[in-house]
Design an enzyme around this catalytic site. Sequence first.
Site, short mmCIF file in Angstrom:
data_model
loop_
_atom_site.label_atom_id
_atom_site.label_comp_id
_atom_site.label_asym_id
_atom_site.label_seq_id
_atom_site.Cartn_x
_atom_site.Cartn_y
_atom_site.Cartn_z
CG ASP A 1 -54.38 2.70 -16.96
OD1 ASP A 1 -53.94 1.59 -17.32
OD2 ASP A 1 -53.69 3.73 -16.93
CG HIS B 1 -51.02 -0.18 -16.30
ND1 HIS B 1 -50.88 0.54 -15.15
CD2 HIS B 1 -51.06 0.72 -17.30
CE1 HIS B 1 -50.87 1.84 -15.44
NE2 HIS B 1 -50.97 1.96 -16.76
CG HIS C 1 -56.81 5.95 -20.47
ND1 HIS C 1 -56.32 4.66 -20.58
CD2 HIS C 1 -56.08 6.55 -19.49
CE1 HIS C 1 -55.35 4.49 -19.68
NE2 HIS C 1 -55.17 5.63 -19.02
CG ASP D 1 -49.43 5.28 -19.22
OD1 ASP D 1 -50.30 6.14 -19.41
OD2 ASP D 1 -49.52 4.40 -18.34
CG HIS D 2 -52.65 3.72 -21.63
ND1 HIS D 2 -53.06 2.44 -21.40
CD2 HIS D 2 -52.18 4.20 -20.45
CE1 HIS D 2 -52.87 2.16 -20.12
NE2 HIS D 2 -52.34 3.21 -19.53
CG HIS E 1 -53.72 8.90 -18.39
ND1 HIS E 1 -54.22 8.19 -17.32
CD2 HIS E 1 -53.99 10.21 -18.13
CE1 HIS E 1 -54.76 9.03 -16.45
NE2 HIS E 1 -54.64 10.25 -16.92
CG HIS F 1 -58.06 5.54 -15.42
ND1 HIS F 1 -57.32 5.15 -14.34
CD2 HIS F 1 -57.17 6.08 -16.31
CE1 HIS F 1 -56.04 5.43 -14.58
NE2 HIS F 1 -55.93 6.00 -15.75
ZN LIG Z 1 -51.57 3.81 -17.64
ZN LIG Z 2 -54.20 6.02 -17.10
#
Ligand SMILES: [Zn+2]
Ligand SMILES: [Zn+2]
Length: 307
Positions: A211, A269, A62, A66-67, A64, A140
């Site tokens: 996530d 995670h 996804h 951090d990914h 976000h 998510h």
């Molecule tokens: Zn994440």
């Molecule tokens: Zn996320």
Amino acid sequence: MSLRVVFLGTGGSVPTRERGLPAVVIQRSGEQIMFDCGEGVQRQMVKAGCGFHRKMKIFVTHMHGDHVLGLPGLLQTMALLDRQRKLELYGPSGLKRFLECIRETVQFVLTFEVEVHEIKNAGAICEEKDYVVEAAWANHVIPSLAYAFAEKPRPGRFHPEKARALGVPEGPLWSRLQQGRQVRSADGKIVKPHQVIGPSRIGRKIVYSGDTTPFDGMVKLASRADLLIHDATLDDTLAEKASEDGHSTPRQAARIAKKARVKLLVLTHLSARYSDANVLLKQAQKTFRQTDVAEDFKALDLPLQKD
Ligand SMILES: [Zn+2]
Ligand SMILES: [Zn+2]
């Protein structure tokens, strides 16, 4: 054929001294198949001894940060190292535009082709000669995918002694049987492939949740996987917050693993608040014993099932 899973980043949202941002790579047959691409991934790859020139696909769960924020840096490093091979990227919609914006504004020149596949529908999204990657919509706070990498079954083992006993001599007739065709033995009898070839052998399966809160579709996606890598951001006492944030707890991940009858569950995670991941491990193991916690640079070798 060897298959190794290397954890490159196992933290969630923010990096810590011990944990980088989400990324895990499957190394198999000279190819690298990566799930998520957290910031700083290329340095983690250097440390783990992953190459930058190999055949490679990256599956982003996804959008976000951090990914996905590892992609610009990784692409730039690959270009500076003069990568020539095409890189294939898969992910939800937005991935293409994200890369276009980066390339326009940061203005780095790529030395290789980047092929972006934005996934609209769940199901088999990438099929190669001997493996398939399947995607399922997770649960998510923004659209997010879970992925399953599965090797296709290998043909069963050929038994020369059985062929000989049935009067089929070594030579072209053996190849015909191995191609799934029936042959005639020396005394004119029909010999069928199943008489000399064992049952097909199942391949390895690795599932990555991204996530997500626990959801039923994950049980199906992860069914009988060799390895399930699952979100366990917060511990069981914070289940309510985990749910609000679109994440899972160890017990929830363990329940999924148990229902799906996987061989091994690895929690990942993890929130930066846990300096000791044992808290999470213990919670999961109460429900599913075969659980481990991901650590940066931990590597797992998954052997092929014998016959
Ligand atoms: Zn994440
Ligand atoms: Zn996320």
